[in-house]
Design a protein around this motif. Structure first.
Motif, PDB file in Angstrom:
ATOM      1  N   ARG A   4       0.848  -1.187   0.000  1.00 47.54           N
ATOM      2  CA  ARG A   4       0.000   0.000   0.000  1.00 47.54           C
ATOM      3  C   ARG A   4       0.884   1.238   0.000  1.00 47.54           C
ATOM      4  O   ARG A   4       1.666   1.465   0.903  1.00 47.54           O
ATOM      5  CB  ARG A   4      -0.920   0.007   1.212  1.00 47.54           C
ATOM      6  CG  ARG A   4      -1.844   1.206   1.227  1.00 47.54           C
ATOM      7  CD  ARG A   4      -3.030   1.050   2.137  1.00 47.54           C
ATOM      8  NE  ARG A   4      -3.910  -0.049   1.778  1.00 47.54           N
ATOM      9  CZ  ARG A   4      -4.791  -0.028   0.779  1.00 47.54           C
ATOM     10  NH1 ARG A   4      -4.883   1.035   0.021  1.00 47.54           N
ATOM     11  NH2 ARG A   4      -5.559  -1.055   0.533  1.00 47.54           N
ATOM     12  N   VAL A   5       0.766   2.038  -1.040  1.00 46.79           N
ATOM     13  CA  VAL A   5       1.527   3.273  -1.167  1.00 46.79           C
ATOM     14  C   VAL A   5       0.831   4.378  -0.389  1.00 46.79           C
ATOM     15  O   VAL A   5       1.469   5.170   0.290  1.00 46.79           O
ATOM     16  CB  VAL A   5       1.697   3.661  -2.653  1.00 46.79           C
ATOM     17  CG1 VAL A   5       2.425   4.987  -2.789  1.00 46.79           C
ATOM     18  CG2 VAL A   5       2.432   2.566  -3.405  1.00 46.79           C
ATOM     19  N   ASN A   6      -0.498   4.423  -0.483  1.00 45.00           N
ATOM     20  CA  ASN A   6      -1.318   5.369   0.277  1.00 45.00           C
ATOM     21  C   ASN A   6      -2.730   4.805   0.339  1.00 45.00           C
ATOM     22  O   ASN A   6      -2.956   3.657  -0.042  1.00 45.00           O
ATOM     23  CB  ASN A   6      -1.271   6.774  -0.334  1.00 45.00           C
ATOM     24  CG  ASN A   6      -1.828   6.822  -1.740  1.00 45.00           C
ATOM     25  OD1 ASN A   6      -2.692   6.038  -2.114  1.00 45.00           O
ATOM     26  ND2 ASN A   6      -1.335   7.748  -2.547  1.00 45.00           N
ATOM     27  N   ASP A   7      -3.678   5.613   0.794  1.00 43.48           N
ATOM     28  CA  ASP A   7      -5.056   5.136   0.931  1.00 43.48           C
ATOM     29  C   ASP A   7      -5.690   4.728  -0.389  1.00 43.48           C
ATOM     30  O   ASP A   7      -6.611   3.922  -0.411  1.00 43.48           O
ATOM     31  CB  ASP A   7      -5.938   6.213   1.578  1.00 43.48           C
ATOM     32  CG  ASP A   7      -5.592   6.425   3.043  1.00 43.48           C
ATOM     33  OD1 ASP A   7      -4.984   5.524   3.650  1.00 43.48           O
ATOM     34  OD2 ASP A   7      -5.925   7.509   3.568  1.00 43.48           O
ATOM     35  N   LYS A   8      -5.201   5.287  -1.499  1.00 42.79           N
ATOM     36  CA  LYS A   8      -5.831   5.035  -2.793  1.00 42.79           C
ATOM     37  C   LYS A   8      -5.010   4.176  -3.737  1.00 42.79           C
ATOM     38  O   LYS A   8      -5.494   3.789  -4.777  1.00 42.79           O
ATOM     39  CB  LYS A   8      -6.148   6.364  -3.476  1.00 42.79           C
ATOM     40  CG  LYS A   8      -7.148   7.199  -2.716  1.00 42.79           C
ATOM     41  CD  LYS A   8      -7.426   8.489  -3.413  1.00 42.79           C
ATOM     42  CE  LYS A   8      -8.417   9.304  -2.599  1.00 42.79           C
ATOM     43  NZ  LYS A   8      -8.730  10.577  -3.227  1.00 42.79           N
ATOM     44  N   GLN A   9      -3.764   3.898  -3.408  1.00 46.80           N
ATOM     45  CA  GLN A   9      -2.916   3.176  -4.361  1.00 46.80           C
ATOM     46  C   GLN A   9      -2.215   1.998  -3.708  1.00 46.80           C
ATOM     47  O   GLN A   9      -1.614   2.116  -2.643  1.00 46.80           O
ATOM     48  CB  GLN A   9      -1.870   4.104  -4.975  1.00 46.80           C
ATOM     49  CG  GLN A   9      -1.051   3.403  -6.047  1.00 46.80           C
ATOM     50  CD  GLN A   9      -0.024   4.321  -6.678  1.00 46.80           C
ATOM     51  OE1 GLN A   9       0.282   5.382  -6.169  1.00 46.80           O
ATOM     52  NE2 GLN A   9       0.514   3.888  -7.800  1.00 46.80           N
ATOM     53  N   VAL A  10      -2.291   0.874  -4.407  1.00 52.44           N
ATOM     54  CA  VAL A  10      -1.576  -0.343  -4.039  1.00 52.44           C
ATOM     55  C   VAL A  10      -0.766  -0.764  -5.250  1.00 52.44           C
ATOM     56  O   VAL A  10      -1.254  -0.720  -6.377  1.00 52.44           O
ATOM     57  CB  VAL A  10      -2.549  -1.476  -3.639  1.00 52.44           C
ATOM     58  CG1 VAL A  10      -1.803  -2.774  -3.378  1.00 52.44           C
ATOM     59  CG2 VAL A  10      -3.369  -1.075  -2.420  1.00 52.44           C
ATOM     60  N   VAL A  11       0.490  -1.125  -5.032  1.00 53.16           N
ATOM     61  CA  VAL A  11       1.311  -1.689  -6.102  1.00 53.16           C
ATOM     62  C   VAL A  11       1.642  -3.120  -5.717  1.00 53.16           C
ATOM     63  O   VAL A  11       1.572  -3.498  -4.550  1.00 53.16           O
ATOM     64  CB  VAL A  11       2.589  -0.856  -6.373  1.00 53.16           C
ATOM     65  CG1 VAL A  11       2.238   0.528  -6.888  1.00 53.16           C
ATOM     66  CG2 VAL A  11       3.469  -0.778  -5.152  1.00 53.16           C
ATOM     67  N   TYR A  12       2.018  -3.901  -6.693  1.00 52.83           N
ATOM     68  CA  TYR A  12       2.310  -5.323  -6.479  1.00 52.83           C
ATOM     69  C   TYR A  12       3.761  -5.560  -6.859  1.00 52.83           C
ATOM     70  O   TYR A  12       4.152  -5.346  -8.012  1.00 52.83           O
ATOM     71  CB  TYR A  12       1.343  -6.174  -7.307  1.00 52.83           C
ATOM     72  CG  TYR A  12      -0.086  -5.863  -6.933  1.00 52.83           C
ATOM     73  CD1 TYR A  12      -0.698  -6.532  -5.885  1.00 52.83           C
ATOM     74  CD2 TYR A  12      -0.790  -4.850  -7.580  1.00 52.83           C
ATOM     75  CE1 TYR A  12      -1.999  -6.219  -5.505  1.00 52.83           C
ATOM     76  CE2 TYR A  12      -2.084  -4.526  -7.214  1.00 52.83           C
ATOM     77  CZ  TYR A  12      -2.680  -5.206  -6.168  1.00 52.83           C
ATOM     78  OH  TYR A  12      -3.959  -4.892  -5.790  1.00 52.83           O
ATOM     79  N   ILE A  13       4.548  -5.971  -5.877  1.00 48.70           N
ATOM     80  CA  ILE A  13       5.991  -6.091  -6.051  1.00 48.70           C
ATOM     81  C   ILE A  13       6.399  -7.553  -6.052  1.00 48.70           C
ATOM     82  O   ILE A  13       6.000  -8.330  -5.184  1.00 48.70           O
ATOM     83  CB  ILE A  13       6.742  -5.320  -4.950  1.00 48.70           C
ATOM     84  CG1 ILE A  13       6.390  -3.830  -5.046  1.00 48.70           C
ATOM     85  CG2 ILE A  13       8.252  -5.531  -5.058  1.00 48.70           C
ATOM     86  CD1 ILE A  13       7.046  -2.954  -4.003  1.00 48.70           C
TER      87      ILE A  13
END
Length: 168
Positions: free
Chosen positions: A65-74
């Motif tokens: 979770r980068v912030n409340d609105k963005q998730v990235v998949y690593i």
């Protein structure tokens, strides 16, 4: 490379900057620790890892979770590790932005070439996500950070002896 919202990155960078600054070579020794042991621990170079990431879920990738609105998949498997980095430097691009350049050995450079065009690079220094931007240029990998103070903190964390030498 993915376009990443500046607001999302500013949150990541704010947390990351605090993490990088905690790896200072000028930190006081821990209570009860001997001075040489504390100095040796403070001067241990930070880890350097580059992973591939995606904005869409991929089986086997970890959601971050980068912030409340963005998730990235690593991808949990690093493409590049510290052992493949033979240089760290600060460069300026044509738009006068400061970037950190990692010079890579041939194996590290080859690993970066395996990343599909629909994925990006996540740079992690000392266990802290510092950038979701990055480009490869030959055997070099360049990534941006939001401010000059963060660049200094990253260089100091990765190459503490250079930071200590420059302070003398």
């Amino acid at each position: 490379m993915f376009p990443v919202k500046k607001a999302a990155l500013s949150v990541v960078f704010a947390f990351t900057l605090a993490g990088c600054q905690s790896v200072s070579t000028n930190s006081a020794p821990a209570t009860g620790a001997t001075q040489p042991a504390a100095q040796a621990a403070a001067r241990q170079p930070a880890t350097v890892d580059v992973y591939q990431f995606s904005n869409v879920a991929i089986k086997g990738y970890r959601a971050v979770r980068v912030n409340d609105k963005q998730v990235v998949y690593i991808n949990p498997q690093a493409l590049v590790s510290r052992s493949q980095v033979n240089l760290i430097d600060v460069v300026t691009d044509k738009q006068n932005r400061k970037l950190i350049k990692l010079g890579l050995n041939p194996q590290g450079a080859a690993q970066l070439k395996t990343v599909p065009k629909n994925r990006g690079y996540a740079t992690v220094i000392g266990g802290q996500l510092v950038s979701l931007t990055g480009v490869r240029q030959g055997n070099d990998f360049l990534f941006s950070v939001p401010n000059p103070q963060m660049i200094g903190s990253i260089i100091e964390a990765v190459v503490p002896q250079a930071a200590a030498t420059s302070q003398k």
